[in-house]
Design a protein around this motif. Structure first.
Motif, PDB file in Angstrom:
ATOM      1  N   VAL A 167      -4.053   5.111  -6.098  1.00  0.00           N
ATOM      2  CA  VAL A 167      -4.976   5.459  -6.633  1.00  0.00           C
ATOM      3  C   VAL A 167      -4.219   7.317  -7.152  1.00  0.00           C
ATOM      4  CG1 VAL A 167      -6.459   7.400  -4.545  1.00  0.00           C
ATOM      5  CG2 VAL A 167      -6.085   5.079  -4.687  1.00  0.00           C
ATOM      6  N   HIS A 168      -2.958   7.652  -6.892  1.00  0.00           N
ATOM      7  CA  HIS A 168      -1.888   8.965  -7.239  1.00  0.00           C
ATOM      8  C   HIS A 168      -1.594   8.501  -8.744  1.00  0.00           C
ATOM      9  CE1 HIS A 168      -1.729  10.122  -3.272  1.00  0.00           C
ATOM     10  NE2 HIS A 168      -1.450  11.032  -3.395  1.00  0.00           N
TER      11      HIS A 168
ATOM     12  N   GLU B  39      -9.354  -3.245  -4.552  1.00  0.00           N
ATOM     13  CA  GLU B  39      -8.928  -1.769  -3.724  1.00  0.00           C
ATOM     14  C   GLU B  39      -7.534  -1.177  -4.334  1.00  0.00           C
ATOM     15  OE1 GLU B  39      -6.563  -3.736  -0.819  1.00  0.00           O
ATOM     16  OE2 GLU B  39      -8.188  -5.830  -1.190  1.00  0.00           O
ATOM     17  N   ARG B  40      -7.092  -0.562  -4.376  1.00  0.00           N
ATOM     18  CA  ARG B  40      -6.109   0.572  -4.618  1.00  0.00           C
ATOM     19  C   ARG B  40      -5.019   0.796  -3.805  1.00  0.00           C
ATOM     20  NH1 ARG B  40      -9.936   2.330  -9.210  1.00  0.00           N
ATOM     21  NH2 ARG B  40      -9.236   1.704 -10.601  1.00  0.00           N
ATOM     22  N   THR B  41      -4.119   0.624  -3.767  1.00  0.00           N
ATOM     23  CA  THR B  41      -2.906   0.927  -2.970  1.00  0.00           C
ATOM     24  C   THR B  41      -2.505   2.832  -3.069  1.00  0.00           C
ATOM     25  OG1 THR B  41      -1.213   1.509  -4.569  1.00  0.00           O
ATOM     26  CG2 THR B  41      -1.281  -0.551  -3.568  1.00  0.00           C
ATOM     27  N   SER B  42      -2.414   3.599  -2.127  1.00  0.00           N
ATOM     28  CA  SER B  42      -2.258   5.352  -2.233  1.00  0.00           C
ATOM     29  C   SER B  42      -1.623   5.028  -4.086  1.00  0.00           C
ATOM     30  CB  SER B  42      -1.649   5.032  -0.924  1.00  0.00           C
ATOM     31  OG  SER B  42      -0.631   6.761  -1.005  1.00  0.00           O
TER      32      SER B  42
ATOM     33  N   LEU C 247      -8.881  12.879  -1.433  1.00  0.00           N
ATOM     34  CA  LEU C 247      -9.716  13.227  -2.504  1.00  0.00           C
ATOM     35  C   LEU C 247     -11.049  13.571  -2.404  1.00  0.00           C
ATOM     36  CD1 LEU C 247      -8.899   9.206  -2.464  1.00  0.00           C
ATOM     37  CD2 LEU C 247      -7.992  10.389  -3.969  1.00  0.00           C
TER      38      LEU C 247
ATOM     39  N   ASP D  99      -2.998   1.810 -13.412  1.00  0.00           N
ATOM     40  CA  ASP D  99      -2.542   1.827 -11.700  1.00  0.00           C
ATOM     41  C   ASP D  99      -1.980   0.818 -12.287  1.00  0.00           C
ATOM     42  OD1 ASP D  99      -4.829  -0.053 -12.321  1.00  0.00           O
ATOM     43  OD2 ASP D  99      -5.774   0.823 -11.065  1.00  0.00           O
TER      44      ASP D  99
ATOM     45  N   THR E  20     -12.210   2.166  -3.977  1.00  0.00           N
ATOM     46  CA  THR E  20     -11.299   1.205  -3.686  1.00  0.00           C
ATOM     47  C   THR E  20      -9.606   2.234  -3.017  1.00  0.00           C
ATOM     48  OG1 THR E  20      -9.900   2.160  -5.976  1.00  0.00           O
ATOM     49  CG2 THR E  20     -11.042   0.762  -6.500  1.00  0.00           C
ATOM     50  N   ALA E  21     -10.140   3.097  -3.270  1.00  0.00           N
ATOM     51  CA  ALA E  21      -8.825   3.784  -2.209  1.00  0.00           C
ATOM     52  C   ALA E  21      -9.176   3.428  -0.448  1.00  0.00           C
ATOM     53  CB  ALA E  21      -8.889   5.770  -2.108  1.00  0.00           C
ATOM     54  N   TYR E  22     -10.548   4.069   0.017  1.00  0.00           N
ATOM     55  CA  TYR E  22     -10.478   3.733   1.180  1.00  0.00           C
ATOM     56  C   TYR E  22     -10.906   2.186   1.661  1.00  0.00           C
ATOM     57  CZ  TYR E  22     -12.549   7.885   2.159  1.00  0.00           C
ATOM     58  OH  TYR E  22     -12.611   9.281   2.925  1.00  0.00           O
TER      59      TYR E  22
ATOM     60  N   TRP F  95       0.737  -1.248   0.061  1.00  0.00           N
ATOM     61  CA  TRP F  95      -0.062  -0.212  -0.126  1.00  0.00           C
ATOM     62  C   TRP F  95       0.580   0.385  -0.437  1.00  0.00           C
ATOM     63  CZ3 TRP F  95      -2.320   4.300   2.535  1.00  0.00           C
ATOM     64  CH2 TRP F  95      -3.336   4.401   2.360  1.00  0.00           C
TER      65      TRP F  95
END
Lengths: 338, 327
Positions: B290-291, B284-287, B66, B251, B190-192, B45
């Protein structure tokens, strides 16, 4: 209307929608943040306090590994997924789960009363097929995650004449002499789905902080999101159809009120619309004043599933109760105490 | 086929059409490898900082960036104005918003949805700022403009929705607004989801789970409405699919996004409102991932796209996108 007026209207709308909501910060924020965890645990500790002491065994027998808290929570969730998956599978296919997907610990029950919906709106049929698939996958997933600790499907009443009609009568959606058949039409199917979906969200949200294993927590968060997508789908479609058929919105709002009255004084449910500034506005997302979805404890979820405001071990959609290695996770509570 | 039970047993196979090449939860995270798998995903993450170095405040500030973005977008769309200045100050450098404009809604239901979501996102900003107190970051610079060089236009161009010199105005009409919202909403989920397990305080975890749920409700509103409108306007479905594909290509190789076009399940047509893996779990996505989407780049970067000066965070590891060829 000027932009500023619109912004004010938006803020007032938010206030109207969420008046009297519990304040997160009053309960759990600032100095009390660490203590906030206690209130979450209370829901469970109350249960732990009633956990029966295992009966002494006359002969030493190999002791099964006691169910962990995580296993109790995942099994609690599995009961709800059995209910949802059975409802949607019957609605879409006219059949329930496969026999291989129903066995497990505890007493395996039977599913009564589901049947196929003759959908008229092809979109509703497509939504139903999608959700059915998701719920079957949730059953598969939880059963695989629990392995031999997975509970069997409990007895489930999804008949038109049984729990659904009892729920609809309690909500005032139909009168005391009328049957509510969730398989009779698109609209009834959507209302039947509506009875469950938001409850699933609040159940997973309430249980999430109690899970200790981070992998299970991650998975539970993923199912929570899926249930919220489902609920958002069902609520959006009901709202849209309700623009031309306002009885649908009235019915949904009554169901929401009924859920809210079953599970105690806490306000943790909302209908599809609110009045703000003399206008009826959409309220697709049930949230508190912080824009956060509601939680329900294990007992509150059982109040709704058993269709009772009282402490009980069975009833409503689960005629013989839910299955769980810990009986405390199968009980509704006395909702006058919360 | 009349054995419906068998059809249901075959559910996962059928789902393969919709969700092929998904990562196998059980392979990665269960059984003997459970603990190791979990630890690795937590590290993933934020690969440039040990997971233990990521504080709850860092995670909540990551989320606050976000929420600033979403709240400002919906505020402009519904009111033509941004958030009040009193909601924008904090740690780090406060930025300006390249503004949007009010959407001339024609469908009153879409306007009503927009108002509701705007209120929720505003509440999320307030909530996170209050929860963080003096640790709350200021709003970073945001590009919510609608000219040909705007982040929205760059995103739409990357998705193939517009040509080289054209502009995508997400405020132009109901349909564009829904597509603009579509760009953000699933990403928030996905970020949360990715961030939730990093939180150590159970109260914050429950709150984050509650915001996760609300973002999923929002995403469902947007996706359901696009899907229904797409029955008469097929280009809406293909546009949403293209945006989803663009997110997925930004991503990394992992498949963590889905469009909305109908799919075949057990021999019948099903919608695809809910983007899930083969276990019925949201992605889900890692930080960093997401960036990648927020900065509109598959490369390692500290700013770009919707955040021209980057996101604000006292933990700089949570302000960067990663080299997506490595994941």
């Amino acid at each position: 209307m000027t932009n500023d007026d619109t912004m004010i209207a938006m803020l007032e709308r938010q206030a109207a929608r969420r008046r009297d909501r519990r304040s997160f910060f009053r309960v759990a924020g600032s100095a009390a943040v660490a203590a906030g965890g206690l209130s979450l645990l209370t829901a469970c500790n109350g249960n732990d306090g009633t956990t029966p002491v295992p009966a002494p065994s006359p002969t030493p027998t190999p002791t099964a590994t006691p169910a962990s808290t995580d296993q109790k929570i995942l099994n609690f969730a599995l009961n709800l997924e059995y209910l949802e998956a059975s409802f949607y599978a019957y609605a879409v296919y006219g059949e329930g789960l496969s026999s291989g997907n129903m066995m497990g610990t505890g007493t395996q029950g039977t599913v009564t009363g589901g049947r196929q919906v003759n959908f008229t709106d092809p979109l509703v049929a497509q939504y139903a097929r999608e959700i059915a698939q998701d719920e079957v996958e949730h059953v598969n997933f939880l059963r695989a995650a629990l392995g031999s600790a997975a509970v069997a499907i409990p007895s489930i009443d999804i008949s038109a004449s049984g729990a659904f009609t009892a729920a609809a009568r309690a909500a005032g959606v139909v009168d005391a002499n009328t049957t509510f058949d969730p398989y009779a039409s698109d609209e009834n199917f959507l209302l039947g789905a509506y009875i469950f979906e938001d409850v699933g969200v609040t159940a997973y949200k309430g249980a999430a902080p109690l899970i200790t294993n981070a992998t299970y927590l991650d998975a539970a968060a993923g199912i929570l999101a899926a249930e919220a997508y489902h609920a958002g789908l069902v609520r959006t479609v009901l709202y849209r159809k309700g623009i031309d058929a306002s009885a649908l919105i009235t019915a949904a709002n009554k169901i929401s009120d009924a859920r809210d009255s079953l599970d105690g004084a806490s306000d943790d449910d909302q209908g599809l619309t609110i009045m703000a500034n003399g206008q009826t506005m959409a309220n697709i997302v049930p949230t508190d004043s912080n824009g956060i979805a509601f939680s329900r404890t294990v007992e509150q979820v059982h109040n709704i599933a058993y269709l009772t405001a009282n402490a009980a071990s069975k009833g409503g959609f689960f005629p013989n109760g839910t299955n769980n290695p810990d009986p405390a996770f199968t009980m509704s509570g006395d909702s006058s105490t919360y | 086929m009349n054995d419906t039970s068998q059809q249901l047993v075959d559910a996962l196979d059928a789902r393969a059409e919709r969700r092929n090449s998904r990562r196998d939860f059980f392979r990665n995270a269960l059984g003997a490898a459970a603990v190791a798998g979990m630890g690795m995903s937590a590290l993933g993450w934020s690969s440039s900082a040990a997971a233990a170095d990521v504080t709850d405040a860092d995670v909540l500030n990551f989320a606050l960036n976000l929420e600033y973005l979403e709240a400002q977008f919906y505020a402009y769309a519904t009111t033509g104005a941004g958030l009040p200045q009193s909601m924008l100050g904090g740690q780090g450098t406060q930025g300006q918003v390249t503004p949007g404009h009010a959407v001339p809604f024609s469908d009153p239901a879409v306007r009503s949805y927009a108002m509701e979501i705007a209120g929720d996102e505003l509440a999320h900003v307030n909530f996170l700022r209050t929860a963080l107190g003096s640790a709350a970051i200021a709003m970073p610079a945001l590009d919510l403009g609608y000219g040909p060089n705007s982040a929205f236009s760059v995103a739409a161009r990357a998705a193939g929705l517009i040509g080289a010199n054209q502009a995508f105005d997400p405020y132009a009409n109901d349909e564009n607004f829904l597509l603009g919202a579509f760009i953000f909403e699933d990403v928030g989920v996905t970020a949360y989801h990715g961030g939730a397990t990093l939180l150590t305080n159970k109260t914050y975890l429950e709150a984050a789970a509650g915001i996760l749920a609300v973002e999923a409700y929002h995403a469902a509103i947007v996706r359901t409405t696009l899907y229904a409108k797409g029955m008469d306007t097929a280009s809406l479905l293909t546009a949403a699919d293209a945006i989803s594909n663009a997110r997925d290509s930004l991503d990394g190789a992992s498949d963590d996004d889905q469009g909305i076009s109908p799919v075949s399940v057990n021999g019948g047509t099903a919608s695809n409102i809910v983007p899930l893996d083969s276990n019925g779990l949201a992605y889900e996505r890692t930080s960093q991932q997401v960036h990648n989407i927020a900065y509109l780049t598959p490369d390692a970067a500290s700013k770009g796209g919707f955040f021209p000066n980057g996101t604000n965070n006292p933990n700089s590891a949570l302000t960067v996108s990663g080299d997506s060829s490595t994941y």
